[in-house]
Write a protein that holds these residues in place. Structure first.
Motif, mmCIF file in Angstrom:
data_model
loop_
_atom_site.group_PDB
_atom_site.id
_atom_site.type_symbol
_atom_site.label_atom_id
_atom_site.label_comp_id
_atom_site.label_asym_id
_atom_site.label_seq_id
_atom_site.Cartn_x
_atom_site.Cartn_y
_atom_site.Cartn_z
ATOM 1 N N ARG A 29 -75.826 -67.469 -53.741
ATOM 2 C CA ARG A 29 -74.533 -67.562 -54.424
ATOM 3 C C ARG A 29 -73.794 -68.860 -54.137
ATOM 4 O O ARG A 29 -72.708 -69.093 -54.650
ATOM 5 C CB ARG A 29 -73.663 -66.357 -54.047
ATOM 6 N N MET A 58 -69.375 -70.448 -51.917
ATOM 7 C CA MET A 58 -68.168 -69.864 -52.511
ATOM 8 C C MET A 58 -67.652 -68.746 -51.625
ATOM 9 O O MET A 58 -68.432 -67.999 -51.034
ATOM 10 C CB MET A 58 -68.463 -69.323 -53.919
ATOM 11 N N ARG A 73 -66.192 -65.192 -50.748
ATOM 12 C CA ARG A 73 -66.422 -63.861 -51.335
ATOM 13 C C ARG A 73 -65.212 -62.961 -51.083
ATOM 14 O O ARG A 73 -64.780 -62.817 -49.938
ATOM 15 C CB ARG A 73 -67.670 -63.220 -50.720
ATOM 16 N N ALA A 130 -61.494 -61.630 -63.627
ATOM 17 C CA ALA A 130 -62.779 -62.237 -63.977
ATOM 18 C C ALA A 130 -63.002 -62.334 -65.479
ATOM 19 O O ALA A 130 -64.025 -62.853 -65.922
ATOM 20 C CB ALA A 130 -63.915 -61.442 -63.336
ATOM 21 N N ARG A 171 -68.571 -60.766 -59.831
ATOM 22 C CA ARG A 171 -68.241 -61.716 -60.896
ATOM 23 C C ARG A 171 -67.674 -63.002 -60.283
ATOM 24 O O ARG A 171 -67.037 -62.978 -59.238
ATOM 25 C CB ARG A 171 -67.196 -61.116 -61.854
ATOM 26 N N LYS A 172 -67.925 -64.107 -60.979
ATOM 27 C CA LYS A 172 -67.352 -65.384 -60.567
ATOM 28 C C LYS A 172 -65.955 -65.494 -61.176
ATOM 29 O O LYS A 172 -65.771 -65.264 -62.364
ATOM 30 C CB LYS A 172 -68.239 -66.528 -61.049
ATOM 31 N N ALA A 218 -63.247 -71.881 -57.454
ATOM 32 C CA ALA A 218 -64.113 -70.759 -57.843
ATOM 33 C C ALA A 218 -64.397 -69.888 -56.626
ATOM 34 O O ALA A 218 -64.564 -70.400 -55.509
ATOM 35 C CB ALA A 218 -65.414 -71.279 -58.434
ATOM 36 N N LEU A 272 -66.172 -65.640 -55.573
ATOM 37 C CA LEU A 272 -66.874 -64.447 -56.054
ATOM 38 C C LEU A 272 -66.043 -63.215 -55.761
ATOM 39 O O LEU A 272 -65.536 -63.040 -54.649
ATOM 40 C CB LEU A 272 -68.247 -64.325 -55.381
#
Length: 420
Positions: A212, A215, A217, A236, A255-256, A263, A265
Protein backbone atom coordinates in the motif's frame (compact mmCIF):
# COMPACT_ATOMS: atom_id res chain seq x y z
CA UNK A 1 -25.43 -26.02 10.84
CA UNK A 2 -29.01 -25.45 9.67
CA UNK A 3 -29.96 -26.04 13.30
CA UNK A 4 -28.73 -22.54 14.15
CA UNK A 5 -29.65 -20.59 11.02
CA UNK A 6 -32.84 -18.71 10.22
CA UNK A 7 -33.03 -19.42 6.51
CA UNK A 8 -36.73 -19.18 5.61
CA UNK A 9 -37.77 -16.32 3.36
CA UNK A 10 -41.00 -15.88 5.35
CA UNK A 11 -40.57 -13.82 8.51
CA UNK A 12 -40.78 -15.98 11.63
CA UNK A 13 -42.22 -14.79 14.91
CA UNK A 14 -39.99 -14.68 17.96
CA UNK A 15 -40.24 -14.42 21.74
CA UNK A 16 -37.36 -12.69 23.57
CA UNK A 17 -36.20 -13.76 27.04
CA UNK A 18 -33.78 -11.99 29.40
CA UNK A 19 -32.90 -11.83 33.09
CA UNK A 20 -32.91 -8.92 35.52
CA UNK A 21 -30.03 -9.39 37.98
CA UNK A 22 -27.90 -7.36 40.39
CA UNK A 23 -25.40 -6.76 37.59
CA UNK A 24 -28.11 -6.00 35.02
CA UNK A 25 -31.01 -3.89 36.32
CA UNK A 26 -34.43 -3.51 34.71
CA UNK A 27 -33.47 -0.48 32.61
CA UNK A 28 -30.31 -2.19 31.33
CA UNK A 29 -32.25 -5.37 30.54
CA UNK A 30 -34.76 -3.34 28.50
CA UNK A 31 -31.91 -1.78 26.50
CA UNK A 32 -30.40 -5.22 25.87
CA UNK A 33 -33.79 -6.55 24.74
CA UNK A 34 -34.22 -3.56 22.41
CA UNK A 35 -30.89 -4.50 20.85
CA UNK A 36 -31.85 -8.19 20.74
CA UNK A 37 -35.09 -7.24 18.94
CA UNK A 38 -33.04 -5.21 16.43
CA UNK A 39 -30.82 -8.28 15.93
CA UNK A 40 -33.90 -10.47 15.39
CA UNK A 41 -35.31 -7.94 12.91
CA UNK A 42 -31.98 -7.87 11.03
CA UNK A 43 -32.08 -11.67 10.83
CA UNK A 44 -35.63 -11.58 9.48
CA UNK A 45 -37.72 -12.39 12.57
CA UNK A 46 -40.64 -10.42 14.03
CA UNK A 47 -40.75 -10.09 17.83
CA UNK A 48 -44.21 -10.69 19.31
CA UNK A 49 -43.51 -10.91 23.05
CA UNK A 50 -40.85 -10.29 25.69
CA UNK A 51 -40.35 -12.17 28.96
CA UNK A 52 -38.08 -11.07 31.82
CA UNK A 53 -37.42 -12.56 35.25
CA UNK A 54 -35.78 -11.09 38.36
CA UNK A 55 -33.27 -13.63 39.65
CA UNK A 56 -29.83 -13.77 41.27
CA UNK A 57 -28.42 -15.46 38.16
CA UNK A 58 -29.30 -17.82 35.30
CA UNK A 59 -30.67 -21.26 36.15
CA UNK A 60 -28.01 -23.82 35.17
CA UNK A 61 -30.64 -26.19 33.77
CA UNK A 62 -33.19 -23.92 32.06
CA UNK A 63 -31.76 -20.34 32.23
CA UNK A 64 -35.08 -19.05 33.67
CA UNK A 65 -36.93 -20.62 36.60
CA UNK A 66 -39.46 -23.42 36.24
CA UNK A 67 -42.43 -21.07 36.76
CA UNK A 68 -41.27 -18.59 34.10
CA UNK A 69 -40.59 -21.44 31.65
CA UNK A 70 -44.14 -22.70 32.24
CA UNK A 71 -45.45 -19.17 31.61
CA UNK A 72 -43.60 -19.03 28.26
CA UNK A 73 -44.87 -22.52 27.39
CA UNK A 74 -48.47 -21.49 28.10
CA UNK A 75 -48.10 -18.35 25.97
CA UNK A 76 -46.82 -20.43 23.02
CA UNK A 77 -49.76 -22.85 23.45
CA UNK A 78 -52.28 -19.99 23.56
CA UNK A 79 -50.79 -18.51 20.38
CA UNK A 80 -50.97 -21.88 18.64
CA UNK A 81 -54.61 -22.27 19.71
CA UNK A 82 -55.25 -18.86 18.14
CA UNK A 83 -53.48 -20.09 14.97
CA UNK A 84 -50.54 -17.73 15.55
CA UNK A 85 -47.52 -19.99 15.56
CA UNK A 86 -44.42 -18.89 17.48
CA UNK A 87 -41.34 -19.71 15.40
CA UNK A 88 -38.61 -19.40 17.99
CA UNK A 89 -37.58 -18.26 21.46
CA UNK A 90 -34.41 -16.14 21.63
CA UNK A 91 -32.43 -15.77 24.87
CA UNK A 92 -30.28 -12.69 25.49
CA UNK A 93 -27.31 -14.66 26.85
CA UNK A 94 -25.31 -17.58 25.51
CA UNK A 95 -26.90 -20.90 26.48
CA UNK A 96 -25.12 -24.14 27.33
CA UNK A 97 -25.92 -27.43 25.54
CA UNK A 98 -27.75 -28.61 28.67
CA UNK A 99 -29.89 -25.47 28.86
CA UNK A 100 -30.80 -25.63 25.15
CA UNK A 101 -31.73 -29.32 25.42
CA UNK A 102 -33.90 -28.79 28.52
CA UNK A 103 -35.64 -25.68 27.17
CA UNK A 104 -36.35 -27.35 23.80
CA UNK A 105 -37.79 -30.35 25.63
CA UNK A 106 -40.26 -28.07 27.42
CA UNK A 107 -41.18 -25.56 24.70
CA UNK A 108 -40.90 -27.70 21.52
CA UNK A 109 -39.88 -24.71 19.36
CA UNK A 110 -36.58 -23.50 17.91
CA UNK A 111 -34.29 -22.14 20.63
CA UNK A 112 -31.65 -19.51 19.83
CA UNK A 113 -29.35 -17.46 22.00
CA UNK A 114 -27.71 -14.09 21.30
CA UNK A 115 -24.57 -15.75 19.91
CA UNK A 116 -26.37 -18.02 17.42
CA UNK A 117 -28.47 -15.05 16.28
CA UNK A 118 -25.35 -12.93 15.65
CA UNK A 119 -23.76 -15.87 13.81
CA UNK A 120 -26.84 -16.12 11.58
CA UNK A 121 -26.61 -12.43 10.69
CA UNK A 122 -22.88 -12.81 10.02
CA UNK A 123 -23.62 -15.76 7.70
CA UNK A 124 -26.23 -13.65 5.90
CA UNK A 125 -23.88 -10.64 5.52
CA UNK A 126 -20.68 -12.47 4.51
CA UNK A 127 -19.83 -11.77 0.88
CA UNK A 128 -16.13 -12.50 0.36
CA UNK A 129 -14.35 -15.85 0.71
CA UNK A 130 -12.51 -14.43 3.73
CA UNK A 131 -15.69 -13.43 5.60
CA UNK A 132 -17.47 -16.69 4.71
CA UNK A 133 -14.52 -18.72 6.03
CA UNK A 134 -14.43 -16.69 9.25
CA UNK A 135 -18.18 -17.13 9.79
CA UNK A 136 -18.05 -20.86 9.12
CA UNK A 137 -15.20 -21.28 11.62
CA UNK A 138 -17.13 -19.33 14.27
CA UNK A 139 -20.25 -21.44 13.63
CA UNK A 140 -18.35 -24.71 14.06
CA UNK A 141 -16.66 -23.44 17.22
CA UNK A 142 -20.09 -22.53 18.59
CA UNK A 143 -21.57 -25.87 17.55
CA UNK A 144 -18.82 -28.13 18.92
CA UNK A 145 -19.72 -28.02 22.65
CA UNK A 146 -23.43 -28.28 21.74
CA UNK A 147 -23.22 -31.36 19.50
CA UNK A 148 -24.75 -33.71 22.03
CA UNK A 149 -28.18 -32.13 21.82
CA UNK A 150 -28.34 -32.87 18.08
CA UNK A 151 -28.16 -36.62 18.75
CA UNK A 152 -30.55 -37.04 21.69
CA UNK A 153 -32.70 -39.36 19.55
CA UNK A 154 -29.74 -41.80 19.41
CA UNK A 155 -28.66 -41.58 23.06
CA UNK A 156 -28.27 -44.80 24.99
CA UNK A 157 -31.49 -45.60 26.82
CA UNK A 158 -29.99 -48.25 29.10
CA UNK A 159 -26.87 -48.01 31.19
CA UNK A 160 -25.79 -51.68 30.96
CA UNK A 161 -22.31 -53.05 30.47
CA UNK A 162 -20.98 -55.15 27.62
CA UNK A 163 -22.13 -58.34 29.41
CA UNK A 164 -25.74 -57.23 29.14
CA UNK A 165 -26.18 -56.30 32.80
CA UNK A 166 -28.17 -53.09 32.31
CA UNK A 167 -31.87 -52.70 31.67
CA UNK A 168 -32.62 -52.16 27.99
CA UNK A 169 -28.94 -52.18 27.04
CA UNK A 170 -29.04 -54.91 24.42
CA UNK A 171 -29.04 -53.47 20.93
CA UNK A 172 -29.03 -49.92 22.29
CA UNK A 173 -25.39 -49.51 23.27
CA UNK A 174 -23.42 -46.68 21.74
CA UNK A 175 -25.07 -45.52 18.47
CA UNK A 176 -25.54 -41.96 19.68
CA UNK A 177 -22.09 -41.83 21.21
CA UNK A 178 -20.51 -43.26 18.06
CA UNK A 179 -22.27 -40.72 15.83
CA UNK A 180 -21.39 -37.96 18.28
CA UNK A 181 -17.69 -38.82 18.20
CA UNK A 182 -17.79 -39.14 14.41
CA UNK A 183 -19.37 -35.70 14.07
CA UNK A 184 -16.92 -34.23 16.57
CA UNK A 185 -13.99 -35.62 14.58
CA UNK A 186 -15.41 -34.29 11.28
CA UNK A 187 -15.96 -30.84 12.78
CA UNK A 188 -12.50 -30.72 14.35
CA UNK A 189 -10.98 -31.62 10.97
CA UNK A 190 -13.08 -28.91 9.32
CA UNK A 191 -12.03 -26.37 11.98
CA UNK A 192 -8.38 -27.26 11.36
CA UNK A 193 -8.85 -26.79 7.60
CA UNK A 194 -10.61 -23.44 8.06
CA UNK A 195 -7.84 -22.21 10.34
CA UNK A 196 -5.29 -23.13 7.65
CA UNK A 197 -7.32 -21.19 5.07
CA UNK A 198 -7.50 -18.16 7.35
CA UNK A 199 -3.74 -18.36 7.92
CA UNK A 200 -3.28 -18.22 4.12
CA UNK A 201 -5.73 -15.28 3.90
CA UNK A 202 -3.73 -13.55 6.66
CA UNK A 203 -0.53 -13.93 4.61
CA UNK A 204 -2.26 -12.50 1.52
CA UNK A 205 -3.57 -9.53 3.51
CA UNK A 206 -0.15 -8.86 5.04
CA UNK A 207 1.27 -8.77 1.48
CA UNK A 208 -1.54 -6.43 0.39
CA UNK A 209 -0.85 -4.10 3.31
CA UNK A 210 2.88 -4.05 2.47
CA UNK A 211 2.04 -3.01 -1.09
CA UNK A 212 0.00 0.00 0.00
CA UNK A 213 3.01 2.27 -0.07
CA UNK A 214 3.94 5.08 2.26
CA UNK A 215 0.50 6.16 3.36
CA UNK A 216 -1.01 6.62 6.79
CA UNK A 217 -3.74 4.10 7.63
CA UNK A 218 -6.92 5.25 9.35
CA UNK A 219 -9.46 2.69 10.62
CA UNK A 220 -13.12 3.43 11.31
CA UNK A 221 -14.14 1.59 14.47
CA UNK A 222 -17.29 1.68 16.55
CA UNK A 223 -20.41 -0.05 17.69
CA UNK A 224 -22.55 -1.66 15.01
CA UNK A 225 -24.96 0.63 13.14
CA UNK A 226 -23.34 3.95 14.14
CA UNK A 227 -22.80 5.15 10.54
CA UNK A 228 -19.20 4.11 9.78
CA UNK A 229 -20.00 3.06 6.20
CA UNK A 230 -21.84 6.33 5.50
CA UNK A 231 -18.80 8.30 6.71
CA UNK A 232 -16.57 6.09 4.53
CA UNK A 233 -18.73 6.89 1.50
CA UNK A 234 -18.54 10.64 2.20
CA UNK A 235 -14.78 10.77 2.71
CA UNK A 236 -13.75 8.30 0.01
CA UNK A 237 -16.53 9.17 -2.46
CA UNK A 238 -17.20 5.44 -2.70
CA UNK A 239 -20.30 3.27 -2.57
CA UNK A 240 -19.77 0.98 0.39
CA UNK A 241 -22.99 -0.79 1.39
CA UNK A 242 -24.73 1.11 4.21
CA UNK A 243 -28.06 0.19 5.78
CA UNK A 244 -29.98 0.81 9.03
CA UNK A 245 -29.38 -2.77 10.15
CA UNK A 246 -26.90 -4.36 12.54
CA UNK A 247 -23.66 -5.65 10.97
CA UNK A 248 -24.43 -4.18 7.53
CA UNK A 249 -20.66 -4.23 6.96
CA UNK A 250 -18.88 -7.51 7.61
CA UNK A 251 -16.07 -7.48 5.09
CA UNK A 252 -13.34 -4.92 5.70
CA UNK A 253 -13.27 -2.28 2.97
CA UNK A 254 -10.16 -0.16 2.31
CA UNK A 255 -10.32 3.02 0.22
CA UNK A 256 -7.81 5.71 -0.70
CA UNK A 257 -8.85 9.16 0.53
CA UNK A 258 -7.28 12.41 -0.67
CA UNK A 259 -7.80 15.60 1.33
CA UNK A 260 -6.13 18.56 -0.35
CA UNK A 261 -2.53 17.40 -1.03
CA UNK A 262 -2.52 14.46 1.39
CA UNK A 263 -3.49 10.86 0.59
CA UNK A 264 -4.21 8.21 3.22
CA UNK A 265 -5.97 4.84 3.47
CA UNK A 266 -9.32 4.53 5.22
CA UNK A 267 -10.70 1.14 6.29
CA UNK A 268 -14.25 0.34 7.38
CA UNK A 269 -14.30 -2.53 9.88
CA UNK A 270 -16.97 -4.84 11.34
CA UNK A 271 -19.01 -3.17 14.09
CA UNK A 272 -18.69 -4.29 17.71
CA UNK A 273 -21.57 -5.28 19.99
CA UNK A 274 -22.22 -6.14 23.63
CA UNK A 275 -21.75 -9.76 24.70
CA UNK A 276 -19.75 -10.54 21.55
CA UNK A 277 -18.35 -14.08 22.04
CA UNK A 278 -14.57 -14.41 22.27
CA UNK A 279 -14.38 -17.09 19.57
CA UNK A 280 -16.17 -14.71 17.20
CA UNK A 281 -13.50 -12.07 17.76
CA UNK A 282 -10.83 -14.77 17.27
CA UNK A 283 -12.43 -15.91 14.00
CA UNK A 284 -12.38 -12.36 12.66
CA UNK A 285 -8.71 -11.83 13.49
CA UNK A 286 -7.74 -11.13 9.87
CA UNK A 287 -10.55 -8.58 9.55
CA UNK A 288 -9.59 -6.89 12.81
CA UNK A 289 -5.93 -6.77 11.80
CA UNK A 290 -6.89 -3.58 9.94
CA UNK A 291 -7.47 -2.08 13.38
CA UNK A 292 -4.16 -3.42 14.72
CA UNK A 293 -2.19 -2.05 11.76
CA UNK A 294 -3.89 1.35 11.67
CA UNK A 295 -1.96 4.52 12.54
CA UNK A 296 -5.10 6.35 13.66
CA UNK A 297 -8.44 5.04 14.96
CA UNK A 298 -11.55 7.02 14.09
CA UNK A 299 -14.01 5.93 16.79
CA UNK A 300 -17.53 6.64 15.48
CA UNK A 301 -20.30 7.01 18.08
CA UNK A 302 -24.07 7.30 17.60
CA UNK A 303 -24.76 10.26 19.92
CA UNK A 304 -28.53 9.89 19.43
CA UNK A 305 -28.49 6.45 21.08
CA UNK A 306 -29.77 6.53 24.67
CA UNK A 307 -26.89 4.36 25.87
CA UNK A 308 -24.04 5.68 23.71
CA UNK A 309 -21.68 5.95 26.69
CA UNK A 310 -21.84 2.19 27.31
CA UNK A 311 -21.34 1.59 23.59
CA UNK A 312 -18.15 3.69 23.80
CA UNK A 313 -17.03 1.51 26.71
CA UNK A 314 -17.75 -1.73 24.77
CA UNK A 315 -15.70 -0.51 21.79
CA UNK A 316 -12.83 0.73 23.97
CA UNK A 317 -12.69 -2.62 25.81
CA UNK A 318 -12.66 -4.52 22.49
CA UNK A 319 -9.87 -2.27 21.18
CA UNK A 320 -7.98 -2.93 24.43
CA UNK A 321 -8.45 -6.71 23.95
CA UNK A 322 -6.96 -6.33 20.45
CA UNK A 323 -3.90 -4.66 21.98
CA UNK A 324 -4.63 -1.28 20.36
CA UNK A 325 -5.44 0.85 23.40
CA UNK A 326 -2.32 3.01 22.96
CA UNK A 327 -3.01 3.93 19.33
CA UNK A 328 -3.77 7.58 18.47
CA UNK A 329 -7.54 7.97 18.28
CA UNK A 330 -10.25 10.50 17.72
CA UNK A 331 -13.95 10.27 18.56
CA UNK A 332 -16.50 11.24 15.92
CA UNK A 333 -19.96 11.77 17.38
CA UNK A 334 -22.34 11.01 14.51
CA UNK A 335 -26.12 11.45 14.07
CA UNK A 336 -26.38 14.87 15.77
CA UNK A 337 -29.47 15.39 13.57
CA UNK A 338 -31.24 12.56 15.44
CA UNK A 339 -30.29 13.74 18.95
CA UNK A 340 -33.29 14.54 21.18
CA UNK A 341 -33.61 15.91 24.71
CA UNK A 342 -36.41 16.77 27.14
CA UNK A 343 -36.53 20.26 28.58
CA UNK A 344 -37.26 20.40 32.31
CA UNK A 345 -40.20 22.40 33.61
CA UNK A 346 -39.13 25.71 35.27
CA UNK A 347 -40.56 24.57 38.64
CA UNK A 348 -38.91 21.11 38.47
CA UNK A 349 -36.16 21.21 41.11
CA UNK A 350 -35.02 17.58 40.72
CA UNK A 351 -31.56 16.73 39.45
CA UNK A 352 -31.38 16.74 35.63
CA UNK A 353 -30.96 13.33 34.01
CA UNK A 354 -29.13 12.50 30.78
CA UNK A 355 -32.46 12.94 28.93
CA UNK A 356 -32.48 16.63 30.00
CA UNK A 357 -29.04 17.52 28.60
CA UNK A 358 -28.98 19.68 25.47
CA UNK A 359 -26.71 18.85 22.56
CA UNK A 360 -24.67 22.00 23.20
CA UNK A 361 -24.09 21.05 26.84
CA UNK A 362 -23.17 17.53 25.80
CA UNK A 363 -20.66 18.88 23.29
CA UNK A 364 -18.98 21.04 25.94
CA UNK A 365 -18.83 18.11 28.37
CA UNK A 366 -17.21 15.70 25.94
CA UNK A 367 -14.86 18.25 24.35
CA UNK A 368 -13.56 19.11 27.82
CA UNK A 369 -13.29 15.43 28.74
CA UNK A 370 -11.38 14.51 25.57
CA UNK A 371 -9.25 17.67 25.32
CA UNK A 372 -11.04 18.71 22.11
CA UNK A 373 -10.08 15.38 20.49
CA UNK A 374 -13.59 14.87 19.17
CA UNK A 375 -15.97 16.28 16.59
CA UNK A 376 -19.75 16.31 16.17
CA UNK A 377 -21.24 15.52 12.75
CA UNK A 378 -24.21 14.15 10.86
CA UNK A 379 -23.06 11.94 8.00
CA UNK A 380 -26.65 11.65 6.79
CA UNK A 381 -27.21 15.43 6.63
CA UNK A 382 -23.53 16.15 5.80
CA UNK A 383 -23.28 18.44 8.83
CA UNK A 384 -19.72 19.44 9.86
CA UNK A 385 -18.15 17.14 7.26
CA UNK A 386 -15.72 19.87 6.18
CA UNK A 387 -14.67 20.30 9.83
CA UNK A 388 -14.11 16.55 10.03
CA UNK A 389 -11.92 16.68 6.92
CA UNK A 390 -9.94 19.60 8.38
CA UNK A 391 -9.32 17.74 11.65
CA UNK A 392 -8.46 14.54 9.80
CA UNK A 393 -6.00 16.41 7.58
CA UNK A 394 -4.27 17.86 10.63
CA UNK A 395 -4.03 14.49 12.46
CA UNK A 396 -2.94 12.48 9.42
CA UNK A 397 -0.42 15.17 8.42
CA UNK A 398 1.22 14.99 11.88
CA UNK A 399 1.42 11.18 11.72
CA UNK A 400 2.71 11.25 8.13
CA UNK A 401 5.58 13.59 9.01
CA UNK A 402 6.52 11.38 11.99
CA UNK A 403 6.34 8.09 10.08
CA UNK A 404 7.63 9.18 6.65
CA UNK A 405 9.84 12.25 7.29
CA UNK A 406 11.47 12.05 3.84
CA UNK A 407 8.30 11.33 1.90
CA UNK A 408 6.75 14.29 0.03
CA UNK A 409 3.03 14.92 -0.18
CA UNK A 410 1.26 14.77 -3.52
CA UNK A 411 1.93 18.43 -4.32
CA UNK A 412 2.39 21.78 -2.60
CA UNK A 413 -0.63 22.94 -0.68
CA UNK A 414 -2.24 26.28 -0.05
CA UNK A 415 -4.24 24.63 2.70
CA UNK A 416 -3.75 26.71 5.92
CA UNK A 417 -3.14 23.63 8.05
CA UNK A 418 -0.10 22.70 6.00
CA UNK A 419 1.67 25.82 7.29
CA UNK A 420 1.11 25.04 10.97
Amino acid sequence: MKEFVISEAKAETAILVALITKEQDEEKTKEYLDELEFLADTAGAVTVKRFTQKVAGPNTATYVGKGKLEEIKQYIKNEEDAEREVGMVIFDDELSAKQIRNIEGELNVKILDRTSLILDIFAMRAQTASAKTQVELAQYQYMLPRLQRLWTHLERQGGGSGSGGGKGSVGLRGPGETQLELDRRIILQRVSLLKQRLAEIDKQKVTQRKNRGQMIRVALVGYTNVGKSTIMNLLAKSEVFAENKLFATLDTTVRKVVIDNLAFLLSDTVGFIRKLPTHLVDSFKSTLDEVREADLLLHVVDISHSDFEEQISVVENTIKDLGCADKPSMIVFNKVDAYTWIEKEPDDLTQPTKENITLEDLKKTWMAKLNDSCIFISAKEKTNIEELKTELYKRVCELHVQKYPYNNFLYLSEYPLNNT
